[in-house]
Write a protein that holds these residues in place. Structure first.
Motif, PDB file in Angstrom:
ATOM      1  N   ARG A  96       0.854  -1.178   0.000  1.00  0.00           N
ATOM      2  CA  ARG A  96       0.000   0.000   0.000  1.00  0.00           C
ATOM      3  C   ARG A  96       0.894   1.233   0.000  1.00  0.00           C
ATOM      4  O   ARG A  96       2.048   1.148   0.399  1.00  0.00           O
ATOM      5  N   ASN A  97       0.351   2.359  -0.447  1.00  0.00           N
ATOM      6  CA  ASN A  97       1.206   3.548  -0.542  1.00  0.00           C
ATOM      7  C   ASN A  97       1.223   4.370   0.738  1.00  0.00           C
ATOM      8  O   ASN A  97       1.798   5.424   0.783  1.00  0.00           O
ATOM      9  N   HIS A  98       0.588   3.841   1.800  1.00  0.00           N
ATOM     10  CA  HIS A  98       0.455   4.660   2.991  1.00  0.00           C
ATOM     11  C   HIS A  98       0.788   3.900   4.279  1.00  0.00           C
ATOM     12  O   HIS A  98       0.612   2.687   4.360  1.00  0.00           O
ATOM     13  N   ALA A 112      -0.975   8.288   6.012  1.00  0.00           N
ATOM     14  CA  ALA A 112      -0.081   9.247   5.367  1.00  0.00           C
ATOM     15  C   ALA A 112       0.747   8.489   4.340  1.00  0.00           C
ATOM     16  O   ALA A 112       1.186   7.374   4.608  1.00  0.00           O
ATOM     17  N   PRO A 113       0.956   9.089   3.159  1.00  0.00           N
ATOM     18  CA  PRO A 113       1.732   8.394   2.131  1.00  0.00           C
ATOM     19  C   PRO A 113       3.156   8.115   2.619  1.00  0.00           C
ATOM     20  O   PRO A 113       3.828   9.007   3.153  1.00  0.00           O
ATOM     21  N   ARG A 128       5.801   7.695   0.891  1.00  0.00           N
ATOM     22  CA  ARG A 128       6.739   8.537   0.156  1.00  0.00           C
ATOM     23  C   ARG A 128       6.841   9.917   0.772  1.00  0.00           C
ATOM     24  O   ARG A 128       7.904  10.539   0.759  1.00  0.00           O
ATOM     25  N   HIS A 129       5.731  10.414   1.278  1.00  0.00           N
ATOM     26  CA  HIS A 129       5.772  11.730   1.888  1.00  0.00           C
ATOM     27  C   HIS A 129       6.515  11.694   3.226  1.00  0.00           C
ATOM     28  O   HIS A 129       7.386  12.512   3.490  1.00  0.00           O
ATOM     29  N   LEU A 175       8.798   9.764   4.163  1.00  0.00           N
ATOM     30  CA  LEU A 175      10.215   9.440   4.013  1.00  0.00           C
ATOM     31  C   LEU A 175      10.885  10.211   2.874  1.00  0.00           C
ATOM     32  O   LEU A 175      12.045   9.948   2.551  1.00  0.00           O
ATOM     33  N   GLY A 176      10.159  11.165   2.280  1.00  0.00           N
ATOM     34  CA  GLY A 176      10.687  11.865   1.109  1.00  0.00           C
ATOM     35  C   GLY A 176      12.066  12.472   1.335  1.00  0.00           C
ATOM     36  O   GLY A 176      12.927  12.431   0.463  1.00  0.00           O
ATOM     37  N   HIS A 177      12.263  13.026   2.518  1.00  0.00           N
ATOM     38  CA  HIS A 177      13.524  13.724   2.767  1.00  0.00           C
ATOM     39  C   HIS A 177      14.608  12.832   3.352  1.00  0.00           C
ATOM     40  O   HIS A 177      15.716  13.282   3.590  1.00  0.00           O
ATOM     41  N   GLN A 178      14.282  11.588   3.617  1.00  0.00           N
ATOM     42  CA  GLN A 178      15.313  10.672   4.131  1.00  0.00           C
ATOM     43  C   GLN A 178      16.010  10.037   2.927  1.00  0.00           C
ATOM     44  O   GLN A 178      15.544   9.049   2.370  1.00  0.00           O
ATOM     45  N   VAL A 208      16.643   6.183   1.796  1.00  0.00           N
ATOM     46  CA  VAL A 208      15.509   5.269   1.670  1.00  0.00           C
ATOM     47  C   VAL A 208      14.881   5.350   0.286  1.00  0.00           C
ATOM     48  O   VAL A 208      14.676   6.443  -0.243  1.00  0.00           O
ATOM     49  N   GLU A 209      14.570   4.212  -0.265  1.00  0.00           N
ATOM     50  CA  GLU A 209      13.746   4.160  -1.463  1.00  0.00           C
ATOM     51  C   GLU A 209      12.460   3.419  -1.110  1.00  0.00           C
ATOM     52  O   GLU A 209      12.503   2.322  -0.559  1.00  0.00           O
ATOM     53  N   VAL A 210      11.324   4.033  -1.406  1.00  0.00           N
ATOM     54  CA  VAL A 210      10.043   3.366  -1.148  1.00  0.00           C
ATOM     55  C   VAL A 210       9.650   2.592  -2.404  1.00  0.00           C
ATOM     56  O   VAL A 210       9.701   3.123  -3.507  1.00  0.00           O
ATOM     57  N   LEU A 222       6.593   0.377  -4.051  1.00  0.00           N
ATOM     58  CA  LEU A 222       5.218  -0.091  -3.960  1.00  0.00           C
ATOM     59  C   LEU A 222       5.156  -1.476  -4.590  1.00  0.00           C
ATOM     60  O   LEU A 222       5.391  -1.627  -5.788  1.00  0.00           O
ATOM     61  N   ASN A 257      10.953  15.433  -4.284  1.00  0.00           N
ATOM     62  CA  ASN A 257      11.776  14.687  -3.314  1.00  0.00           C
ATOM     63  C   ASN A 257      11.274  13.288  -2.992  1.00  0.00           C
ATOM     64  O   ASN A 257      11.933  12.571  -2.266  1.00  0.00           O
ATOM     65  N   GLU A 258      10.141  12.907  -3.498  1.00  0.00           N
ATOM     66  CA  GLU A 258       9.569  11.657  -2.999  1.00  0.00           C
ATOM     67  C   GLU A 258       9.969  10.438  -3.812  1.00  0.00           C
ATOM     68  O   GLU A 258       9.799   9.324  -3.361  1.00  0.00           O
TER      69      GLU A 258
END
Lengths: 427, 427
Positions: free
Chosen positions: A38-40, A62-63, A65-66, A68-71, A74-76, A78, B188-189
């Motif tokens: 899931r994306n969230h 919460a998504p 990607r959002h 963890l966007g700034h970390q 990490v690659e998310v 799906l 950034n995501e």
């Protein structure tokens, strides 16, 4: 700059365990891939509020990607994981691709289980995902619609008969909130039924509801439920469920809407590890949350079964999942820096809360035992505080404040074309 | 107490026309049955915000039962109408039941239309209901996911190619918001794509976008769209759409995501009346909104086609629907009290607003023409003010405030298990 290869950590599951591990490793030189189907990230403790139309889905999710966007490490991803190959150190995805790992954290959680009665699933849906919650919301609201349109008094009553099976926190929350909806939220809105005449039953096979709490709090919870209008039936297991109702000992109880909150089973990914599982399918992990002979393979959260040194099992609750995730991160950080790893995982129990309904809850924090209004405020503060993401906190608080004063539930939207369900006796 | 029978008014459709008529008759001695196949009134002007994940569904919808709960002369009936029998004065429902009326107000609205190309529907979904919006949200968000996972650069670009067909208000809003999402929200995501490289095209067959506005505002809207990153293509009609893209004149434009905002057709119920319809299937009504020879049968809202005495047609917009609903109510009230009925329906045009994106809008109010930031604030205030229900207004405002400062869109939740869509060239 070193010429060493950056180690690759794969984390399966963006729930509390997986997400907390990911965030705790933000400043480490490690490459993380977080896989979720899931994306969230979902704040599961409030899922029952979506099911009962108090909150909308985005309020409690919460998504990833959002978040963890700034970390940057990490690659998310799906995707749905189908199998772990612990010898090859690879994770197989449903789309045919695979991910090679140096370290794996498997945190794919749990789902609901029917104790070998999967045929009950269609008439007694459970509540684990946002989709479950939206489907349940639809079912609950349509039952009132169906009752309004039904001319036959007996069938009308059956549509107004609701049951929740399972007296744990989710079952209690659902039953309490359902009673509130029937007695207050829907007041004045129908012309051919009195929603307040709806019967809401909470059925628990064991001797008491909320059995992880001390006896006295458990009893107070029962009293509060009854005050809200819930009939609490303990000590008898449900032996069958169909579209007309359920069998409770000798008695068949008519109920067109039955909700399942009784059983949990671990994610089926545990079984692909080819290791010892407990009865619920959870993976028996070592005190450092790894598998025997596989220091690179961690299991955490609801999928992990661990009995601590003092003999107490780690409970399947959100704080335990977060702590496990952090413990895994601490172990990995120590390994990366060649420092001594932390000792065995110990669950720090900061207390136990359960909400029952409007102004009704119980709280157990060490010697502190609260119930009623004060416990409810405590529960509310704790849950809003722990909601991930600042925006959600504000909006959820506001939703609640308005809902509280108006008794209204803002998310009472039935998606899709609405054909009221057929009466099961006819079809 | 009189012994007269209370007359029965059936209203089909709980949109702006039906709901405004219902509320205007609150204090009359008349029995009203409001039939809708959905349980909620929808604030359609903000539907694009749900599709683009800025608002969640309950923010722009309110249960009809709740809105009308305290209006005792109304019964809300959840059901789908299949046919009107104007001789027998009865409304047939899909469940086999029927409703007899003394007076009927048919206000079942409009849906999107593909001008005889229904085969485009699966590759170019439209936006009329909450379900459309949730499905579109899913499609938009998954396109970025699919691009992230796609190794082939050409296909990656195709997944990052979006098109909106139709340069009316909905098309403009969708295109502007999509560009904002790509350029800001998703920044950034992702790790393998730059969302800002997404191409967003707005395709309009006519010479200009927002053609109901004066030329100069229409041009300003185009400039604002281009500033947001939208490519505006006017003057050429789309001649085919499939899963790979669309044909524009001689050129095939690759686009995995195409949204249809070009055509509107009236509800099919109009055709069951057996009267004259216009090209879009709308019912040609008399100046008092009744059918010739049937003073008891009113048609209002998007389903009604009326050219006023001054030769201008009544536009298919929310204020016109509300005014028609009220006009029907005024006529009925006059009849009930034996007073002179109001004159022919006249649309009071209080102005025309369209939003384009962040801080971009155009406003046309008589001699007042605004564009840019000021127009956007004007648009925001008007839309929040007209949202039905106090709770919604507050929460929507707060959502917007937070979204505005953070560029975040809170409702970016993909429901369901997420299997990224297959690449159409493979399947």
């Amino acid at each position: 700059m070193t010429r060493e290869r950056t180690p690759h950590l794969v984390i399966v599951g963006g729930g509390f365990a997986g997400l907390w591990a990911t965030r705790a490793l933000a400043s480490e030189r490690i490459r993380i891939t977080l896989v979720d189907r899931r994306n969230h990230h979902l704040f599961q403790p409030l899922l029952y509020q979506v099911a009962t139309a108090g909150l909308s889905a985005p309020d409690i999710a919460a998504p990833l990607r959002h978040i963890l966007g700034h970390q940057r490490n990490v690659e998310v991803r799906l995707g749905e994981v189908t199998r772990i190959d612990k010898q090859a150190r690879s994770v197989q995805l449903v789309d045919g691709t695979s991910l090679e790992y140096d370290t794996l954290l498997l945190a794919s959680g749990a789902t609901h289980a029917y104790f070998g009665h999967d045929e009950w699933a269609k008439d007694a849906p459970g509540l684990k995902t946002l989709d479950d919650a939206i489907a349940l919301r639809r079912k609950l609201l349509l039952a009132f619609e169906r009752a309004e349109a039904e001319p036959d008094p007996e069938k009308k009553a059956a549509w107004l008969s609701f049951a929740v099976v399972g007296g744990g926190p989710t079952g209690v929350e659902l039953a309490g909130t359902l009673a509130e909806i029937a007695r207050h939220t829907l007041r004045n809105e129908f012309r051919h039924i009195d929603p307040a005449s709806a019967r809401v039953r909470l059925v628990e096979a064991g001797p008491r509801v909320l059995s992880t709490f001390p006896d006295v709090l458990s009893l107070k919870a029962r009293r509060q439920l009854e005050k809200l209008g819930v009939e609490v039936l303990t000590g008898t297991p449900v032996t069958s469920i169909d579209s007309l109702g359920f069998q409770l000992g000798e008695q068949f109880v008519p109920a067109r809407t039955v909700v399942w909150a009784a059983g949990v089973a671990a994610s089926p990914l545990g079984a692909t590890l080819d290791v010892a599982l407990d009865r619920a399918g959870r993976v028996l992990v070592q005190p450092d949350l790894t598998l025997p002979g596989h220091p690179e393979l961690f299991v955490a959260g609801d999928l992990a079964a661990l009995t601590q040194a003092d003999g107490r099992p780690v409970p399947g609750v959100a704080p335990a999942a977060k702590q496990m995730g952090k413990h895994v991160a601490d172990t990995l950080r120590a390994r990366l820096h060649g420092k001594p790893v932390p000792g065995p995982f110990k669950y720090a129990d900061y207390g136990n809360l359960a909400t029952i309904g409007r102004m009704a809850a119980i709280v157990h924090l060490g010697k502190l035992q609260l119930s009623g209004v004060l416990a409810w405020w405590f529960w509310l503060a704790a849950h809003v505080f722990f909601l991930i993401g600042f925006r959600n906190r504000m909006v959820v608080l506001l939703n609640w404040a308005v809902a509280y004063w108006s008794y209204q539930r803002s998310a009472r939207i039935i998606f899709g074309d609405v054909k009221p369900p057929k009466d099961p006796t006819r079809g």
